[in-house]
Design a protein around this motif. Structure first.
Motif, short mmCIF file in Angstrom:
data_model
loop_
_atom_site.label_atom_id
_atom_site.label_comp_id
_atom_site.label_asym_id
_atom_site.label_seq_id
_atom_site.Cartn_x
_atom_site.Cartn_y
_atom_site.Cartn_z
N ASN A 1 -29.96 -49.26 20.43
CA ASN A 1 -29.13 -49.23 21.70
C ASN A 1 -27.76 -48.54 21.40
O ASN A 1 -27.31 -48.32 20.43
N ALA B 1 -39.87 -51.06 18.17
CA ALA B 1 -41.04 -50.26 18.59
C ALA B 1 -42.24 -50.95 19.06
O ALA B 1 -42.55 -52.04 18.77
N PHE B 2 -43.17 -50.12 20.04
CA PHE B 2 -44.42 -50.65 20.55
C PHE B 2 -45.50 -50.38 19.66
O PHE B 2 -46.62 -50.49 19.88
N ASN C 1 -32.43 -54.42 26.83
CA ASN C 1 -33.43 -54.41 25.77
C ASN C 1 -33.71 -55.97 25.23
O ASN C 1 -34.81 -56.19 24.92
N ARG D 1 -41.86 -57.09 19.33
CA ARG D 1 -42.12 -55.47 18.91
C ARG D 1 -41.90 -55.33 17.35
O ARG D 1 -41.78 -56.47 16.68
N ASP E 1 -43.13 -45.62 21.34
CA ASP E 1 -42.56 -46.49 22.30
C ASP E 1 -44.02 -46.50 23.33
O ASP E 1 -44.08 -47.05 24.42
N THR E 2 -45.25 -46.05 22.52
CA THR E 2 -46.48 -46.32 23.47
C THR E 2 -47.22 -47.04 22.28
O THR E 2 -46.90 -47.34 21.19
#
Length: 563
Positions: free
Chosen positions: A474, A482-483, A365, A453, A513-514
């Motif tokens: 993690n 996050a995205f 990550n 991010r 995450d999108t």
């Protein structure tokens, strides 16, 4: 001789009578604290334990009683009576408010709709102070709509026997006015053309005091300006000549230093030096360094005002930031072209970042290594709040987009979008404020730094969590970002006293995450806060609790309203 001694003793006792505490009785409309201020006292609040109770010299009581009666009369209680007494070593002001004057009828003769400005409705309590203020607001309202000369006949007819008030507003405007010849006087190497370009009006434009107000703000936005006078008092019929006088600071070199603390970044230290009029025409150049327990940087910057409300700026900075799980060091170069057209602000930028991720404990990550990003960026903002420091009404909208194409100067093809808005609505007992923001990143090729991010949690995010502690983690328990993000907040702010306000708030956060967050998984916080009013903005303390788990909470300290 005995009579003389007795008189002397009585006189001495009167002159040196011990001060006594004060209480009020019979006051229903106005609080004790308001009446304390009327007689010149400011007692401590319930939590100000370090302050002693204020007392009053009994010899002053007789003179202060009329002040209380006059205060009531100035707020519509024409028949209010006040008297004083001393009981149990306490001065007691006995107040009999009686019936206030009520508004029986309002007549408004006006070419423009002034009903929203009139502070009364039928059967409201008549307040003479509010009536006087309304006359000023009506003149201002007409001046903002091109009428520079207004004949206003406003009267309040009060029937004391029936406790009724009949209010009449009769407004007779002249012809619509226009800005006349504009004369500009400048000193200290400032070009009149630069000042002229900062004005929001020109000769022949429709007259408006609002345009003058905006021009003041635009000129004072230049740090080199010491004083501005925009004189529109000379009316020549429907033409309004304007004289503008501008002076710069006689000592243009400015040194600043400061220290502070916030719950997000801990201790903050700042130091800088700048020249606010280098080579004339309000050009600025400076160097600034900032340190906190999370972020540190040093930068060289410049800002140059141009004609037609354009500004050219740029900076070169070296920055270091500590994240959970990795550190980041970067060299940033940026060039900005900005333009202000009230209430809109536009900015086009080009920036280059050379970023090094170091000390990572998660190679997946947060991979160690260097990346370079070369991106254009565009932003738009509209700000219609009544105050930047402590808004009570209005709104603010902001949109920002950036991206790059993978090349020799950039290690990624990506775009990043961020939208935000806030709205403030005054209510009878305070202000309700709303905030909504959305952000998304789409990586198409290559790699972007993990700091690009979205990280949630903290005083500017979800207040049930500490800074950047909300969201997926993690295996080491470090947030990975996050995205996409959607966040909303609602606050109810209401006064406790002249200096203190209370806040009730709720925050909601969605992460993904999108490019779209997971709207099935909300993070909700609720909590109280308190604000203490200062000249630089309210000092704030918020305590946020996780709505689904009250054992999880966070405390946040900051200066200024969050939105």
């Amino acid at each position: 001789m005995i009579r003389f001694i007795t008189a002397f003793i009585i006189l001495t006792h009167t002159l040196y009578a011990a001060a006594l505490p004060v209480k009020f009785s019979g006051n229903k409309t106005f609080s004790d604290r308001t009446l304390y201020e009327v007689i010149g006292l400011k007692p401590p609040l319930f939590f100000e334990f370090w302050k002693s109770e204020q007392k009053l010299d009994p010899n002053k009581v007789k003179a202060l009683t009329p002040l209380i009666e006059n205060f009531y009369k100035s707020h519509g209680f024409y028949n209010a009576k006040a008297k004083s007494d001393i009981k149990d070593n306490t001065i007691v002001f006995l107040i009999k408010e009686n019936e206030p004057i009520k508004v029986a009828k309002i007549s408004a003769i006006s070419a423009l709709d002034i009903k929203p400005i009139i502070p009364f409705h039928n059967q409201d309590r008549f307040d003479p102070e509010a009536f006087v203020k309304s006359k000023k607001e009506i003149r201002k309202f007409y001046a903002n709509h091109q009428y520079c000369n207004v004949e206003l006949n406003a009267k309040a007819y009060v029937d004391i026997e029936k406790n009724l008030a009949y209010i009449v507003y009769d407004v007779k405007p002249n012809e619509k006015c226009f800005f006349g010849k504009i004369s500009i006087e400048t000193k200290e190497n400032i070009s009149p053309e630069i000042i002229k370009s900062l004005l929001y009006f020109k000769q022949g434009d429709p007259y408006s005091t609002e345009l003058i107000k905006r021009s003041y703000k635009e000129i004072y936005a230049n740090e080199g300006i010491d004083r501005v006078i925009i004189d529109d008092s000379r009316h020549n019929g429907k033409s309004v000549p304007v004289d503008v006088k501008v002076s710069a600071y006689p000592k243009p070199i400015h040194i600043k230093a400061g220290a502070g603390f916030s719950s997000d970044e801990g201790i903050n230290l700042l130091m800088g030096i700048k020249h606010r009029n280098i080579l004339g025409d309000l050009k600025t150049v400076g160097i600034e360094a900032r340190y906190s327990q999370i972020k540190s940087y040093i930068q060289i910057f410049t800002d140059v005002p141009l004609v037609n409300h354009y500004r050219l700026g740029g900076n070169i900075a070296i920055k270091r930031e500590i994240y959970d799980g990795y550190n980041e060091e970067s060299l940033i170069t940026r060039v900005d072209l900005k333009r202000s057209i009230f209430p809109h602000r536009f900015r086009g930028s080009i920036f280059y970042e050379d970023i090094a991720t170091t000390d990572s404990n998660d190679p997946i990550n947060f991979p160690n290594g260097k990346l370079q990003i070369f991106s254009p960026e565009g932003s738009w903002e509209v700000d219609r709040r009544d105050s930047i420091i402590e808004p009570s009404k209005g709104y603010r909208l902001n949109a920002r987009v950036m991206g790059s194409i993978k090349s020799q100067l950039s290690d990624a093809t990506y775009y990043k979008l961020f939208l935000s808005g806030s709205y403030h609505l005054p209510v009878s007992f305070g202000v309700t404020s709303f905030r909504l923001k959305y952000g998304a990143i789409k990586l198409l090729q290559g790699r972007i730094p993990p700091s690009y991010r979205f990280y949630a949690g903290g005083m500017n995010s979800n207040r049930a969590y500490n800074f950047r502690q909300l969201g997926p983690q993690n295996s080491n328990g470090d947030p990975i970002g996050a995205f996409s993000i959607t966040e909303g907040s609602v606050e109810l702010r209401f006064p406790l006293s002249e200096s203190f306000k209370a806040v009730l708030f709720t925050d909601i956060t969605y992460l993904g995450d999108t490019t779209l967050p997971d709207y099935q998984k909300p993070y909700i916080s609720i909590g109280p806060g308190i604000r203490y009013k200062t000249p630089i903005g309210p000092i704030a303390l918020d305590v946020g609790f996780d709505f689904n788990d009250f054992s999880r909470f966070a405390i946040h300290f900051h200066i200024g309203e969050l939105f």
